[in-house]
Scaffold this motif. Structure first.
Motif: not given
Lengths: 529, 132
Positions: B115-122
C-alpha cells in the motif's frame, strides 16, 4: 598464362587437394589413437607442401612432354611455318568464336562467370567478417599486452576466440570469465596454445583454399577436420604437457559451451575463427581427453609418410594436367579433317573413339597443342627429306607423322629413354642393328636422321609386305612383327582395332596416336594457340 | 557513432560490473581492496579480476581513478540514479518497444506492491509537470 592453362592448373590443385584429404584420412584411421599434436603436424606438412608445390608450379614454366633435343639435324628450314594457313580453305575448322559445339569461347565465358561469382562471394564474406571483427574490437578492452600478444575482454562475445594479423596475436575473452579465475586461466592457456601451434596463421591458408576450391567438397572436409584436430591438439598439449586434470578442464569446456548457447543470435563471425568451446565438437573432445596416452609417430616414419603423400599428390596433379580440354574436336570435325588426308594417299585414316580420344589429347588441351605446334615446327626442318625417303620405299607420305608421336621430331639420344631408343623414329638398338645401322660406343647412326629415316622406310615397307595393311604395319613397327603375328594368331582377327581392344598392342594407344598425328599434320590449324 | 560505443555513454553494465558499481556507489569511492572487503564472503572474485573490472569501468568512462600510494582510488563518474534511469529507458526501448505504459502495466500486474509503494507511485504521478 592463358585461360586454359590456368584452368588446367586449377584442376590439378583440386585433384591434389582430394589426394591430400584422402591420404590424411587414411593416416588418421590407420592409427586410431594417434597423438592429435602429431596428426595436426601431418595436416600442416601436407598443406605446406601443397602451398610450395602450387607456388613452384605457378612460377616455373609448364613441363615439357619430351626433353629438348640435343642436336637438331636440319635446322635451316625452321622459319616460315604458319599453322593457320589451312583454315580459310574450308569452314569446318571453326574452333574459334562462333563454333557450334563446346568451344573455347563459351567455356571461357562460363569460367569467367564462375570466377567472378567466387570472387564476389569471397570478398563479401571477407568484408563481413572484417566488419564483425572490427565491431568486436571496438567494444573490447585490452587487459594485457605482452610482446606481440594482446588480450582483450568483451561483454558481448560469448565464446573465447583468437586471431592473428601480421605482427600481432590476439585473444578475445568474454568478460564473464573474470568471475571464474580458474576458467579464465585455462581458456587463456588454450587460446595461447592455438597461437603457439600457429593455428591462427594457417587459418588464412585454409580460408584461401576453401574459397579457391569452393566447389570442391574435399577442401571443406579438410577445413572441418583440421578445425577439430586443432582443438584436439590444444587439449592434448595442455593435459599432457601441463598436467592439467582432464576432468576439471572438461568442466571448463562445458561451462563455456553452455554460455555460448545463451548467446544472442546475430553476433557471430560467419566462419569460425579459432574458437574455444565449439559445441559441435565438444563430445568428441571430451572423449579424446579421457583416453589414455596417445600413440606418436617416430620422426622418420612421419617424414616418409609426408613425402609419400606429397609425391602422390604431385603425381595425381601432373596426371590431371591433360584433363582440361578447352576445345573439343567433334567426330564430324575429325571426319572432315580426315577427308583432307585420305583423298590422295594409300593410307586410310580411321576416325573412331580411340582416335578421337587421342586427337583431343593433342588438339583439345593447351599442353597437347603446344607440344604439337613445337613438333610440327621441327617437322618442317625434316619434311622434304623424310617424305622423299618414304616415297623411295613406297611408304605413304602421311606416315611422316609417325616421328611426331615417337619423338616430337626431336633427335633424342639414347639417354632419354629407358629402352635406349634414339633418333627421331626412336629405334631400339636391336632394330637399328637389324636394319644395318651402327650403334656402339663411338657411333650411333640413329642420330643421323637421314639414315634412320631410310631404315624406318625399309622397316615399314617390310612390315607392309608381310601384313599387306598399313595399319598393321604401323602396329608391327611399334610392337614388332613377331608380337603382332602372335596377336593375330591368338585372336584370329586381322582387324587392327579388334586386336587393340583385345589388349594386343605395344605402347598404349599407339596406332590411335599416329592417326591423330596424321590428322593434325594435315590440319595444322587444329593446334593453333 | 564510433565514439559512443567506447565512452560508455550508452553502455550497459555487465552483472559483475553492476555488482562492483553498487559497492562503489555505497562507499562513495574506494580502492580495489575496499571493494573486495564489501563483497559477500562466499563470493569468489580474485583480486586481479576485480582490479581488471575496475580498470575496464574506467576505460568505459564509468569510473575515474586517482593514484594514491601504490594503488588507485576509484570514484564513480556515473551516478546511481543516472544509471537507473538509463537502464529503465533501455528496458522500455528493448523489451517494451518504447511503450512505457506497457512496462508500468507489467509492473503493476506482476510485482507485489505494498500500500505504501502504491501511495508513493500516486504521489509521483501527481507531481507537477516539467519535472522528471
Amino acid at each position: 598464362m592463358n585461360l586454359a592453362s590456368a584452368l588446367s592448373a586449377y584442376t590439378a590443385l583440386n585433384v591434389a587437394v582430394v589426394v591430400a584429404v584422402l591420404g590424411l584420412l587414411a593416416v588418421e584411421s590407420l592409427r586410431r589413437h594417434a597423438s592429435a599434436l602429431k596428426l595436426l603436424g601431418f595436416h600442416y606438412w601436407i598443406a605446406g607442401g601443397l602451398a610450395v608445390t602450387a607456388l613452384v608450379a605457378a612460377v616455373l614454366p609448364a613441363p615439357q612432354l619430351f626433353e629438348p633435343s640435343a642436336s637438331i639435324w636440319s635446322a635451316q628450314e625452321f622459319a616460315g611455318f604458319s599453322p593457320p594457313a589451312l583454315e580459310p580453305v574450308s569452314g569446318y575448322m571453326s574452333f574459334g568464336a562462333g563454333a557450334t559445339n563446346l568451344d573455347a569461347g563459351s567455356v571461357s565465358r562460363a569460367w569467367i562467370a564462375t570466377v567472378l561469382m567466387l570472387l564476389a562471394a569471397g570478398s563479401f564474406r571477407l568484408s563481413r567478417d572484417a566488419l564483425a571483427l572490427r565491431r568486436i574490437r571496438r567494444q573490447s578492452h585490452c587487459i594485457r599486452r605482452h610482446g606481440r600478444v594482446r588480450i582483450w575482454l568483451n561483454d558481448t562475445v560469448r565464446t573465447p576466440f583468437s586471431y592473428w594479423i601480421p605482427g600481432s596475436a590476439h585473444v578475445v575473452l568474454p568478460s564473464y570469465l573474470l568471475e571464474r579465475g580458474d576458467h579464465l586461466r585455462m581458456v587463456l592457456a588454450h587460446e595461447l596454445q592455438h597461437h603457439r601451434q600457429r593455428d591462427t596463421v594457417w587459418l588464412y591458408f585454409f580460408r584461401a583454399l576453401g574459397w579457391l576450391c569452393a566447389l570442391n567438397p574435399f577442401a571443406h572436409l579438410w577445413k572441418r577436420r583440421l578445425g577439430r584436430m586443432q582443438e584436439f591438439a590444444c587439449d592434448e598439449a595442455l593435459i599432457t604437457r601441463r598436467g592439467w586434470s582432464a576432468d576439471v578442464y572438461a568442466r571448463c569446456l562445458l561451462d563455456v559451451a553452455a554460455r555460448e548457447r545463451e548467446a544472442a543470435p546475430g553476433f557471430r563471425l560467419s566462419t569460425p575463427l579459432i574458437r574455444f568451446g565449439d559445441p559441435l565438437v565438444l563430445t568428441r573432445r571430451i572423449e579424446m581427453m579421457m583416453q589414455p596416452k596417445r600413440l606418436t609417430f617416430i620422426k622418420p616414419l612421419q617424414m616418409s609418410i609426408v613425402a609419400a603423400l606429397l609425391a602422390l599428390m604431385t603425381l595425381a596433379a601432373y596426371a590431371a594436367g591433360g584433363w582440361v580440354q578447352d576445345r573439343r574436336v567433334t567426330r564430324e570435325q575429325a571426319e572432315a579433317m580426315a577427308e583432307r588426308v585420305s583423298a590422295n594417299s594409300g593410307f586410310t585414316v580411321v576416325v573412331n573413339d580411340e582416335v578421337l580420344h587421342e586427337l583431343n589429347r593433342y588438339a583439345g588441351t593447351p599442353e597437347g597443342r603446344e607440344f604439337m605446334r613445337a613438333s610440327l615446327q621441327r617437322f618442317e626442318g625434316y619434311r622434304s627429306e623424310v617424305v622423299a625417303s618414304l616415297a623411295k620405299h613406297g611408304v605413304p607420305a602421311e606416315l611422316a607423322a609417325v616421328p611426331l608421336v615417337e619423338s616430337g621430331y626431336q633427335n633424342l639420344d639414347a639417354s632419354h629413354n629407358r629402352l635406349s631408343s634414339a633418333g627421331i623414329w626412336q629405334f631400339i638398338p636391336n632394330t637399328a642393328l637389324a636394319f644395318g645401322l651402327r650403334v656402339d660406343g663411338q657411333v650411333d647412326d640413329r642420330l643421323d636422321a637421314e639414315r634412320l629415316t631410310d631404315a624406318a622406310g625399309r622397316m615399314l615397307r617390310a612390315d607392309h609386305l608381310r601384313f599387306t595393311d598399313w595399319q598393321l604395319a604401323l602396329m608391327a613397327f611399334n610392337m614388332g612383327a613377331h608380337g603382332l603375328q602372335k596377336a593375330i594368331d591368338t585372336t584370329g582377327s586381322r582387324d587392327p582395332w579388334t586386336l587393340i581392344r583385345a589388349g594386343h598392342e605395344g605402347d598404349r594407344g599407339y596406332l590411335a596416336r599416329v592417326h591423330a598425328a596424321v590428322l593434325i599434320a594435315a590440319n595444322p590449324g587444329s593446334v593453333a594457340p | 557513432m564510433a565514439k559512443r560505443a567506447t565512452t560508455g555513454e550508452s553502455k550497459r553494465l555487465t552483472d559483475v560490473e553492476l555488482e562492483l558499481m553498487t559497492i562503489l556507489w555505497r562507499l562513495g569511492e574506494g580502492a580495489v581492496s575496499d571493494v573486495i572487503g564489501e563483497l559477500p564472503p562466499q563470493r569468489e572474485l580474485a583480486y586481479t579480476s576485480v582490479s581488471t573490472i575496475l580498470r575496464i569501468l574506467e576505460t568505459k568512462g564509468v569510473l575515474a581513478a586517482r593514484k594514491e600510494g601504490r594503488g588507485h582510488i576509484y570514484v564513480p563518474l556515473l551516478g546511481k540514479s543516472e544509471y537507473e534511469a538509463r537502464a529503465v529507458k533501455d528496458v522500455v526501448d528493448r523489451v517494451f518497444q518504447g511503450v512505457p505504459v506497457a512496462m508500468v502495466r507489467q509492473l503493476l500486474d506482476n510485482v507485489e506492491l505494498s500500500a505504501t509503494d502504491l501511495r508513493e507511485v500516486r504521489k509521483l504521478l501527481d507531481r507537477p509537470k516539467g519535472r522528471k
